[in-house]
Enzyme design. Sequence first.
Site, PDB file in Angstrom:
ATOM      1  N   ASP A  46      72.873  20.561  12.389  1.00  5.66           N
ATOM      2  CA  ASP A  46      73.538  19.531  13.197  1.00  5.66           C
ATOM      3  C   ASP A  46      73.345  19.795  14.691  1.00  5.66           C
ATOM      4  O   ASP A  46      73.142  20.934  15.116  1.00  5.66           O
ATOM      5  CB  ASP A  46      75.037  19.505  12.841  1.00  5.66           C
ATOM      6  N   ARG A  76      67.766  10.681  21.743  1.00  6.67           N
ATOM      7  CA  ARG A  76      68.211  11.430  20.557  1.00  6.67           C
ATOM      8  C   ARG A  76      67.049  11.810  19.644  1.00  6.67           C
ATOM      9  O   ARG A  76      67.039  12.893  19.060  1.00  6.67           O
ATOM     10  CB  ARG A  76      69.222  10.588  19.748  1.00  6.67           C
ATOM     11  N   HIS A 101      65.669  15.174  17.307  1.00 15.64           N
ATOM     12  CA  HIS A 101      65.276  15.254  15.892  1.00 15.64           C
ATOM     13  C   HIS A 101      63.883  15.872  15.769  1.00 15.64           C
ATOM     14  O   HIS A 101      63.609  16.642  14.845  1.00 15.64           O
ATOM     15  CB  HIS A 101      65.302  13.872  15.239  1.00 15.64           C
ATOM     16  N   LEU A 153      60.017  31.308  -2.180  1.00 14.66           N
ATOM     17  CA  LEU A 153      61.236  30.648  -1.701  1.00 14.66           C
ATOM     18  C   LEU A 153      61.248  29.159  -2.067  1.00 14.66           C
ATOM     19  O   LEU A 153      60.239  28.478  -1.920  1.00 14.66           O
ATOM     20  CB  LEU A 153      61.316  30.780  -0.174  1.00 14.66           C
TER      21      LEU A 153
HETATM   22  C1  IPE Z   1      75.754  16.145   8.785  1.00 18.60           C
HETATM   23  O1  IPE Z   1      75.734  15.880  10.139  1.00 18.60           O
HETATM   24  C2  IPE Z   1      74.508  15.618   8.142  1.00 18.60           C
HETATM   25  C3  IPE Z   1      73.271  16.315   8.477  1.00 18.60           C
HETATM   26  C4  IPE Z   1      73.155  17.353   9.255  1.00 18.60           C
HETATM   27  C5  IPE Z   1      72.088  15.782   7.860  1.00 18.60           C
HETATM   28  P1  IPE Z   1      76.419  14.564  10.757  1.00 18.60           P
HETATM   29  O2  IPE Z   1      76.119  14.608  12.206  1.00 18.60           O
HETATM   30  O3  IPE Z   1      75.982  13.367  10.014  1.00 18.60           O
HETATM   31  O4  IPE Z   1      77.952  14.828  10.454  1.00 18.60           O
HETATM   32  P2  IPE Z   1      79.252  14.225  11.148  1.00 18.60           P
HETATM   33  O5  IPE Z   1      79.079  12.742  11.213  1.00 18.60           O
HETATM   34  O6  IPE Z   1      79.330  14.836  12.504  1.00 18.60           O
HETATM   35  O7  IPE Z   1      80.380  14.667  10.276  1.00 18.60           O
HETATM   36  C1  IPE Z   2      71.686  16.408  12.902  1.00 16.39           C
HETATM   37  O1  IPE Z   2      71.808  16.109  14.235  1.00 16.39           O
HETATM   38  C2  IPE Z   2      70.575  15.656  12.226  1.00 16.39           C
HETATM   39  C3  IPE Z   2      71.004  14.571  11.351  1.00 16.39           C
HETATM   40  C4  IPE Z   2      72.230  14.259  11.074  1.00 16.39           C
HETATM   41  C5  IPE Z   2      69.981  13.755  10.783  1.00 16.39           C
HETATM   42  P1  IPE Z   2      72.656  14.877  14.745  1.00 16.39           P
HETATM   43  O2  IPE Z   2      71.751  13.701  14.852  1.00 16.39           O
HETATM   44  O3  IPE Z   2      73.841  14.655  13.923  1.00 16.39           O
HETATM   45  O4  IPE Z   2      73.051  15.361  16.192  1.00 16.39           O
HETATM   46  P2  IPE Z   2      74.461  15.185  16.888  1.00 16.39           P
HETATM   47  O5  IPE Z   2      75.464  15.764  15.947  1.00 16.39           O
HETATM   48  O6  IPE Z   2      74.650  13.723  17.090  1.00 16.39           O
HETATM   49  O7  IPE Z   2      74.346  15.960  18.144  1.00 16.39           O
HETATM   50 MG    MG Z   3      75.724  15.338  13.981  1.00 16.16          MG
END
Ligand code: IPE
Ligand code: IPE
Ligand code: MG
Length: 254
Positions: A34, A47, A51, A145
């Site tokens: 995350d 954003r 990714h 793995l």
């Molecule tokens: C959890 O992260 C899902 C992934 C890392 C793929 P999110 O960013 O979606 O979670 P919330 O919305 O903060 O709970």
């Molecule tokens: C995690 O990063 C990746 C996915 C959920 C796909 P986020 O996209 O949730 O990044 P934040 O949490 O908004 O910073």
């Molecule tokens: Mg997130």
Amino acid sequence: MSQKKFWFGKKKQVDSQSDLTEDNIPRHVAIIMDGNGRWARRRGLPRVAGHHSGMKNVKKITIAADDIGVEILTLYAFSTENWKRPQDEVDYLMSLPQEFFPLEIEELIEKNVRIRMTGWKEGVPGHTLEAVENAIERTKHNTGLILNFAFNYGSRKEMTEAMRAMVRDVQLGKLKPEDITEEEYSNRLQTSGLPDPDLLIRTSGELRISNFMLWQLAYTELWFTDLYWPEFSENHFFEAIREYQNRVRRYGGL
Ligand code: IPE
Ligand code: IPE
Ligand code: MG
């Protein structure tokens, strides 16, 4: 656990890896990757740049996990709730497997890594599935793995479907209600055949599970860090493992 690797003898060693206890490596590590979006925003980038950077981090951590003898690495890459995001971000995330696998597959094959997916194909665009299925196919005989991508995965959907499958089996007379066990239920989950995670890592400072492996995490050790996923390095990974090694897992006993 298997002692297939002798990483203590490796030449190229990351400093903080050397003090890990060889016989207490978690078999299954799961990571909620995350913070990609916030990492990008902090740099004034869109954003999706976060990714992309997050994707680049996957191989590094996979190899670190493999080096110390982790058997399964599950990475939460896209949740069943992530479809709620703006379409252009969803489209970008769905394009990442096509970028990731051609770029990294050779090295993963060289490392004997086997790709697996936990999640649903429904709703995932054909081009994305093709990239994932191709990687699964090309690595299916590998014995190292298991790199398990939780992609279009959500725990409540998984548990609901397992329940539905069990009820159906009861209706068909294949399963008696009194024969419903934890094992029968586990066997109907997406993670069937995999041991439960020993260690869960979540980056980005959020202290929640976000619909990830609610059943499987019953006795998993949890480790959180404020670091965003793109900046989470091998040494941070080893730090989590070291802390795991200092925990006492009691499973309700003494
Ligand atoms: C959890 O992260 C899902 C992934 C890392 C793929 P999110 O960013 O979606 O979670 P919330 O919305 O903060 O709970
Ligand atoms: C995690 O990063 C990746 C996915 C959920 C796909 P986020 O996209 O949730 O990044 P934040 O949490 O908004 O910073
Ligand atoms: Mg997130």
